[in-house]
Scaffold this motif. Structure first.
Motif, mmCIF file in Angstrom:
data_model
loop_
_atom_site.group_PDB
_atom_site.id
_atom_site.type_symbol
_atom_site.label_atom_id
_atom_site.label_comp_id
_atom_site.label_asym_id
_atom_site.label_seq_id
_atom_site.Cartn_x
_atom_site.Cartn_y
_atom_site.Cartn_z
ATOM 1 N N LEU A 108 60.923 -36.897 39.033
ATOM 2 C CA LEU A 108 60.858 -36.017 40.139
ATOM 3 C C LEU A 108 62.319 -35.854 40.842
ATOM 4 N N LYS A 109 62.609 -34.552 41.042
ATOM 5 C CA LYS A 109 64.051 -34.212 41.194
ATOM 6 C C LYS A 109 64.662 -35.064 42.512
ATOM 7 N N PRO A 110 64.023 -35.196 43.585
ATOM 8 C CA PRO A 110 64.624 -35.982 44.512
ATOM 9 C C PRO A 110 65.189 -37.404 44.385
ATOM 10 N N VAL A 111 64.168 -38.025 43.251
ATOM 11 C CA VAL A 111 64.484 -39.297 42.924
ATOM 12 C C VAL A 111 65.686 -39.389 41.979
ATOM 13 N N ILE A 112 65.441 -38.654 40.822
ATOM 14 C CA ILE A 112 66.731 -38.860 39.790
ATOM 15 C C ILE A 112 67.976 -38.227 40.366
ATOM 16 N N TYR A 126 60.241 -47.411 40.010
ATOM 17 C CA TYR A 126 59.078 -46.730 41.047
ATOM 18 C C TYR A 126 59.978 -46.173 42.071
ATOM 19 N N ALA A 127 59.385 -45.307 42.836
ATOM 20 C CA ALA A 127 59.883 -44.516 44.049
ATOM 21 C C ALA A 127 58.964 -44.528 45.148
ATOM 22 N N GLU A 128 59.647 -44.509 46.411
ATOM 23 C CA GLU A 128 58.919 -44.673 47.504
ATOM 24 C C GLU A 128 59.366 -43.918 48.621
ATOM 25 N N SER A 129 58.352 -43.544 49.784
ATOM 26 C CA SER A 129 58.655 -42.992 50.727
ATOM 27 C C SER A 129 58.009 -44.233 51.822
ATOM 28 N N SER A 130 57.805 -44.115 53.065
ATOM 29 C CA SER A 130 57.067 -44.963 53.810
ATOM 30 C C SER A 130 55.785 -44.475 54.657
ATOM 31 N N MET A 131 54.682 -44.963 54.917
ATOM 32 C CA MET A 131 53.276 -44.390 55.378
ATOM 33 C C MET A 131 52.874 -45.613 56.216
ATOM 34 N N MET A 132 51.928 -45.269 57.145
ATOM 35 C CA MET A 132 50.967 -46.025 57.926
ATOM 36 C C MET A 132 49.663 -46.394 57.281
ATOM 37 N N TYR A 133 49.370 -47.656 57.023
ATOM 38 C CA TYR A 133 48.188 -48.378 56.649
ATOM 39 C C TYR A 133 47.355 -48.884 57.635
ATOM 40 N N TYR A 134 45.976 -48.668 57.730
ATOM 41 C CA TYR A 134 45.293 -49.222 58.734
ATOM 42 C C TYR A 134 43.842 -49.627 58.523
ATOM 43 N N ARG A 135 43.288 -50.516 59.070
ATOM 44 C CA ARG A 135 41.893 -50.874 58.829
ATOM 45 C C ARG A 135 40.798 -50.049 59.235
ATOM 46 N N TRP A 168 45.226 -48.214 37.218
ATOM 47 C CA TRP A 168 45.786 -47.129 37.140
ATOM 48 C C TRP A 168 46.396 -47.103 38.777
ATOM 49 N N ALA A 169 45.549 -47.730 39.681
ATOM 50 C CA ALA A 169 46.166 -47.630 40.958
ATOM 51 C C ALA A 169 47.341 -48.600 41.010
ATOM 52 N N SER A 170 47.627 -49.583 39.817
ATOM 53 C CA SER A 170 48.908 -50.204 40.148
ATOM 54 C C SER A 170 49.962 -49.804 39.114
ATOM 55 N N ALA A 171 49.780 -48.711 38.502
ATOM 56 C CA ALA A 171 50.796 -47.761 37.813
ATOM 57 C C ALA A 171 52.125 -47.471 38.575
ATOM 58 N N PRO A 172 53.238 -47.578 38.118
ATOM 59 C CA PRO A 172 54.477 -47.279 39.011
ATOM 60 C C PRO A 172 54.454 -45.692 39.413
ATOM 61 N N ALA A 173 54.576 -45.767 40.633
ATOM 62 C CA ALA A 173 54.650 -44.401 41.520
ATOM 63 C C ALA A 173 55.817 -43.939 41.812
ATOM 64 N N GLY A 174 55.707 -42.539 42.125
ATOM 65 C CA GLY A 174 56.912 -41.932 42.594
ATOM 66 C C GLY A 174 58.002 -41.490 41.793
ATOM 67 N N THR A 175 57.753 -41.563 40.364
ATOM 68 C CA THR A 175 58.936 -41.243 39.618
ATOM 69 C C THR A 175 58.704 -39.766 38.662
ATOM 70 N N ARG A 176 57.405 -39.578 38.211
ATOM 71 C CA ARG A 176 57.262 -38.420 37.439
ATOM 72 C C ARG A 176 56.163 -37.735 37.751
ATOM 73 N N GLU A 177 56.332 -36.295 37.383
ATOM 74 C CA GLU A 177 55.371 -35.455 37.655
ATOM 75 C C GLU A 177 54.001 -35.409 36.868
ATOM 76 N N GLY A 219 48.361 -37.659 46.285
ATOM 77 C CA GLY A 219 49.067 -36.544 46.926
ATOM 78 C C GLY A 219 49.921 -36.605 48.002
ATOM 79 N N PHE A 220 49.315 -37.571 48.815
ATOM 80 C CA PHE A 220 49.806 -37.728 50.104
ATOM 81 C C PHE A 220 51.120 -38.413 49.813
ATOM 82 N N VAL A 221 51.358 -39.444 48.805
ATOM 83 C CA VAL A 221 52.684 -40.137 48.627
ATOM 84 C C VAL A 221 53.615 -39.004 48.078
ATOM 85 N N LEU A 222 53.322 -38.304 47.203
ATOM 86 C CA LEU A 222 54.043 -37.349 46.385
ATOM 87 C C LEU A 222 54.807 -36.403 47.410
#
Length: 437
Positions: free
Chosen positions: A114-118, A133-142, A336-345, A361-364
């Motif tokens: 992902l271009k913003p990451v590299i 892995y790369a990340e932004s921030s978000m809100m989790y709730y129950r 797959w939910a535990s695969a490193p996120a945010g790095t590759r298209e 999609g939300f995280v991307l």
């Protein structure tokens, strides 16, 4: 354990030809869940590279930063691979402390990153770290607690909404805090979150003349809100909680709301890791005065210090650990939910990942939407959303983080803490030549 370490214990001599080719890599990393998985899966690397032995140094985030900064600044050479982030990569590269990583194997597929990451890990157009892995921030709730309280999630929550929801879901009698947020002091701990809160309240670290703004009204509003929110509806001992502690609390069912890294989604949605996997909802990071800078951009990445005596071998490991093949390995062995996120298209076009990660999609979009070059309502002279991209910030952010933590624990009133932080930062910036006496 390596063959070279087993045979001598059994009374055998190791063949000199094997010993001559064996090479040890010392890998320093943070104790986050994804990095622990990397260490666990590295047996696959060692099996395919029997002449390379990995030694791991796994540390809590604040300790890791201190150890790595000291080692690389003094040319210590203790580590061959370092886990660093988007803050350190360009600063350390400019000083010649890191090895460029522009000569990669043909099958690495750098264009897939992902271009913003590299871009955030590059200096003068060359990458000096590769994203694990790369990340932004978000809100989790129950969702179950929200439904019980009659709360309906909005498309874009505000911090006023969050305060109201935290009050309705706070249930100390059943060990459920209305909200969990980072309180542990550190520029990458509490200040990563607090900086985004200040941003969305309309604040900034410095004005265009590099004058600190830490005791300004937006800072006082944001930190005052943060302190009251956690004291009213947060868990006990919030000032000791960083990312890992809050992740554990939420996954055990002890938090109704948590605003933090998008990378936590993988664990929270994994039934093997989370007691509330079926009840987790997600939403954008909340906003106040402005959406600018309300969600951060960060990457934990692997870099090779210039002081390493095993640079080529280290490149082999770094390329493996940040490759598409590694992501597939993690998906297959850990889920797959535990695969490193945010790095590759390719991760986000992978059907297995999409099915396992409803948040993909939300995280991307959150990662793509975070802009380190325009993160404040009023103009600022620095890059970075949750940090300031100057060498002095590591010390400044840590010191301010300690003062914010003192306000959270009640050791100092908010205004007194921010006034002290302002004075300390002014002294630092004056000594560094950014501002005049």
């Amino acid at each position: 354990m390596k063959l070279s370490r087993v045979l001598p214990l059994a009374g055998f001599a190791v063949a000199s030809t094997f010993a001559a080719h064996a090479e040890t890599l010392t890998v320093a990393t943070v104790n986050n869940n994804d990095m622990v998985i990397m260490q666990r899966l590295s047996d696959a690397f060692e099996q395919s590279h029997p002449d390379i032995d990995l030694e791991w140094v796994v540390l809590e985030e604040n300790v890791l930063r201190q150890r790595l900064t000291t080692d690389i600044a003094t040319n210590g050479g203790q580590f061959d691979v370092m886990t660093i982030g988007t803050y350190e990569a360009p600063i350390w590269a400019e000083r010649g402390w890191l090895t460029p990583l522009d000569s990669l194997p043909a099958d690495y597929n750098r264009e897939d990153l992902l271009k913003p990451v590299i871009d955030g890990l590059s200096y003068n157009g060359k990458p000096y770290a590769l994203p694990f892995y790369a990340e932004s921030s978000m809100m989790y709730y129950r969702k179950d607690l929200f439904q019980k309280a009659g709360i309906e999630m909005t498309e874009q929550p505000s911090w006023n909404d969050v305060q109201e929801w935290a009050a309705k879901t706070n249930d100390p009698a059943n060990d459920i805090a209305g909200i969990c947020l980072r309180g542990k002091p550190g520029w990458g701990e509490n200040m990563a979150f607090v900086s985004t809160l200040v941003n969305t309240y309309g604040g900034r670290w410095f004005d265009m003349d590099w004058q600190p703004q830490i005791n300004s009204k937006p800072w006082q509003d944001a930190v005052g809100f943060y302190v009251k929110l956690l004291n009213d509806y947060g868990p006990a001992g919030a000032s000791s909680n960083g990312f890992n502690e809050n992740l554990a609390l939420f996954s055990r069912g002890n938090c109704a709301i948590w605003v933090d890294s998008t990378v936590a989604a993988g664990k929270l949605y994994n039934p093997a890791e989370s007691k509330v996997a079926n009840e987790v909802g997600f939403a954008p990071a909340p906003v106040a005065v402005t959406p600018k800078g309300s969600h951060w951009l960060w990457s934990w990445a692997l870099a090779i210090p210039s002081s390493s005596s095993a640079k080529e071998t280290a490149k082999t490991f770094v390329a493996w650990a940040t490759s598409q093949d590694y992501i597939a390995l993690a998906g297959e062995r850990e889920g797959w939910a535990s695969a490193p996120a945010g790095t590759r298209e390719s991760t986000y076009s992978n059907e297995s990942y999409q099915q396992a990660a409803p948040f993909a999609g939300f995280v991307l979009n959150a990662i793509r939407g975070a802009d380190p070059t325009d993160s404040t309502l009023e103009p600022s002279p620095y890059t970075g959303v949750q940090y300031v991209g100057i060498p002095e910030f590591q010390a400044i952010g840590t010191r301010v983080g300690q003062m914010v933590a003192a306000a959270l624990t009640g050791d100092q009133p908010v205004k007194q803490a921010l006034d002290a932080a302002q004075r300390a930062t002014e002294r630092t910036m004056t000594r560094a030549g950014y501002i005049e006496n």
